[in-house]
Design a protein around this motif. Structure first.
Motif, PDB file in Angstrom:
ATOM      1  N   PHE A   1       0.831  -1.186   0.000  1.00  9.87           N
ATOM      2  CA  PHE A   1       0.000   0.000   0.000  1.00  9.87           C
ATOM      3  C   PHE A   1       0.869   1.240   0.000  1.00  9.87           C
ATOM      4  O   PHE A   1       2.076   1.184   0.230  1.00  9.87           O
ATOM      5  N   LEU A   2       0.240   2.375  -0.219  1.00  5.29           N
ATOM      6  CA  LEU A   2       0.892   3.693  -0.197  1.00  5.29           C
ATOM      7  C   LEU A   2       0.111   4.580   0.754  1.00  5.29           C
ATOM      8  O   LEU A   2      -1.019   4.259   1.115  1.00  5.29           O
ATOM      9  N   SER A   3       0.699   5.699   1.126  1.00  8.59           N
ATOM     10  CA  SER A   3      -0.018   6.656   1.955  1.00  8.59           C
ATOM     11  C   SER A   3       0.392   8.075   1.581  1.00  8.59           C
ATOM     12  O   SER A   3       1.573   8.317   1.313  1.00  8.59           O
ATOM     13  N   PRO A   4      -0.558   9.003   1.575  1.00 12.64           N
ATOM     14  CA  PRO A   4      -0.210  10.390   1.325  1.00 12.64           C
ATOM     15  C   PRO A   4       0.375  11.060   2.577  1.00 12.64           C
ATOM     16  O   PRO A   4       0.706  12.238   2.548  1.00 12.64           O
ATOM     17  N   SER A   5       0.514  10.311   3.657  1.00 13.08           N
ATOM     18  CA  SER A   5       0.948  10.853   4.941  1.00 13.08           C
ATOM     19  C   SER A   5       2.298  10.284   5.381  1.00 13.08           C
ATOM     20  O   SER A   5       2.417   9.080   5.638  1.00 13.08           O
ATOM     21  N   CYS A   6       3.297  11.157   5.506  1.00 18.20           N
ATOM     22  CA  CYS A   6       4.590  10.721   6.060  1.00 18.20           C
ATOM     23  C   CYS A   6       4.436  10.314   7.524  1.00 18.20           C
ATOM     24  O   CYS A   6       5.087   9.394   7.983  1.00 18.20           O
ATOM     25  N   LYS A   7       3.564  11.018   8.249  1.00 19.28           N
ATOM     26  CA  LYS A   7       3.352  10.690   9.668  1.00 19.28           C
ATOM     27  C   LYS A   7       2.859   9.249   9.824  1.00 19.28           C
ATOM     28  O   LYS A   7       3.246   8.548  10.747  1.00 19.28           O
ATOM     29  N   TYR A   8       1.997   8.823   8.912  1.00 17.55           N
ATOM     30  CA  TYR A   8       1.483   7.460   8.960  1.00 17.55           C
ATOM     31  C   TYR A   8       2.556   6.461   8.505  1.00 17.55           C
ATOM     32  O   TYR A   8       2.785   5.448   9.163  1.00 17.55           O
ATOM     33  N   ALA A   9       3.218   6.785   7.405  1.00 11.08           N
ATOM     34  CA  ALA A   9       4.213   5.868   6.851  1.00 11.08           C
ATOM     35  C   ALA A   9       5.420   5.683   7.760  1.00 11.08           C
ATOM     36  O   ALA A   9       6.098   4.660   7.696  1.00 11.08           O
ATOM     37  N   GLU A  10       5.715   6.676   8.620  1.00 14.77           N
ATOM     38  CA  GLU A  10       6.866   6.539   9.510  1.00 14.77           C
ATOM     39  C   GLU A  10       6.548   5.750  10.782  1.00 14.77           C
ATOM     40  O   GLU A  10       7.430   5.517  11.599  1.00 14.77           O
ATOM     41  N   ASN A  11       5.306   5.313  10.935  1.00 13.10           N
ATOM     42  CA  ASN A  11       4.950   4.501  12.096  1.00 13.10           C
ATOM     43  C   ASN A  11       5.860   3.276  12.154  1.00 13.10           C
ATOM     44  O   ASN A  11       6.198   2.687  11.130  1.00 13.10           O
ATOM     45  N   ASP A  54      -2.726  12.294  11.280  1.00 11.20           N
ATOM     46  CA  ASP A  54      -2.143  13.398  10.527  1.00 11.20           C
ATOM     47  C   ASP A  54      -3.232  14.443  10.301  1.00 11.20           C
ATOM     48  O   ASP A  54      -4.283  14.111   9.749  1.00 11.20           O
ATOM     49  N   PRO A  55      -3.012  15.678  10.704  1.00 11.39           N
ATOM     50  CA  PRO A  55      -4.061  16.693  10.550  1.00 11.39           C
ATOM     51  C   PRO A  55      -4.385  17.013   9.085  1.00 11.39           C
ATOM     52  O   PRO A  55      -5.410  17.610   8.797  1.00 11.39           O
ATOM     53  N   HIS A  56      -3.544  16.579   8.158  1.00 12.63           N
ATOM     54  CA  HIS A  56      -3.749  16.877   6.744  1.00 12.63           C
ATOM     55  C   HIS A  56      -4.444  15.754   5.973  1.00 12.63           C
ATOM     56  O   HIS A  56      -4.843  15.955   4.825  1.00 12.63           O
ATOM     57  N   VAL A  57      -4.565  14.570   6.589  1.00 12.39           N
ATOM     58  CA  VAL A  57      -5.177  13.414   5.921  1.00 12.39           C
ATOM     59  C   VAL A  57      -6.121  12.744   6.908  1.00 12.39           C
ATOM     60  O   VAL A  57      -5.723  12.407   8.024  1.00 12.39           O
ATOM     61  N   LYS A  58      -7.350  12.529   6.498  1.00 12.25           N
ATOM     62  CA  LYS A  58      -8.332  11.865   7.377  1.00 12.25           C
ATOM     63  C   LYS A  58      -7.962  10.396   7.570  1.00 12.25           C
ATOM     64  O   LYS A  58      -7.489   9.739   6.641  1.00 12.25           O
ATOM     65  N   ASN A  59      -8.181   9.884   8.781  1.00 12.10           N
ATOM     66  CA  ASN A  59      -7.846   8.492   9.090  1.00 12.10           C
ATOM     67  C   ASN A  59      -8.529   7.494   8.149  1.00 12.10           C
ATOM     68  O   ASN A  59      -7.963   6.453   7.837  1.00 12.10           O
ATOM     69  N   HIS A  60      -9.721   7.826   7.675  1.00 16.93           N
ATOM     70  CA  HIS A  60     -10.430   6.872   6.808  1.00 16.93           C
ATOM     71  C   HIS A  60     -10.001   6.986   5.335  1.00 16.93           C
ATOM     72  O   HIS A  60     -10.523   6.276   4.489  1.00 16.93           O
ATOM     73  N   GLU A  61      -8.988   7.840   5.046  1.00 16.42           N
ATOM     74  CA  GLU A  61      -8.465   7.983   3.681  1.00 16.42           C
ATOM     75  C   GLU A  61      -6.936   7.891   3.652  1.00 16.42           C
ATOM     76  O   GLU A  61      -6.303   8.326   2.692  1.00 16.42           O
TER      77      GLU A  61
END
Length: 86
Positions: A1-11, A54-61
């Motif tokens: 998968f991919l993510s538009p969020s670095c905050k999520y991907a760095e988990n 991430d305040p810039h990306v909704k958790n459900h997206e």
């Protein structure tokens, strides 16, 4: 998968911290571009539930999925390195 969020991907689930010989700790992520329409959007799967990741990306997206059949849909554009300590 991919993510538009670095905050999520760095988990730590996805980007484990690596310690090098000099005790420097780093995380590495790949930055990509993806063809519009070649992916599906889904919710987070790390168990954050109502906690905003991430305040810039909704958790459900926050997760983007590809079928893997569309060759050339994903292009590597960069390598992101986060130095955590030295």
């Amino acid at each position: 998968f991919l993510s538009p969020s670095c905050k999520y991907a760095e988990n730590e689930i996805y980007a484990t911290t690596k310690t090098f010989d000099d005790e420097t700790k780093m995380k590495v992520m790949l930055q990509v571009r993806i063809n519009p329409g070649s992916y599906s959007i889904g919710p987070e799967t790390i168990g954050s539930y109502s906690e905003e990741i991430d305040p810039h990306v909704k958790n459900h997206e926050i997760e983007w999925y590809t079928s893997g059949d569309d060759k050339g849909a994903i292009i590597l554009t960069g390598v992101l390195v986060k130095v955590l300590s030295n």
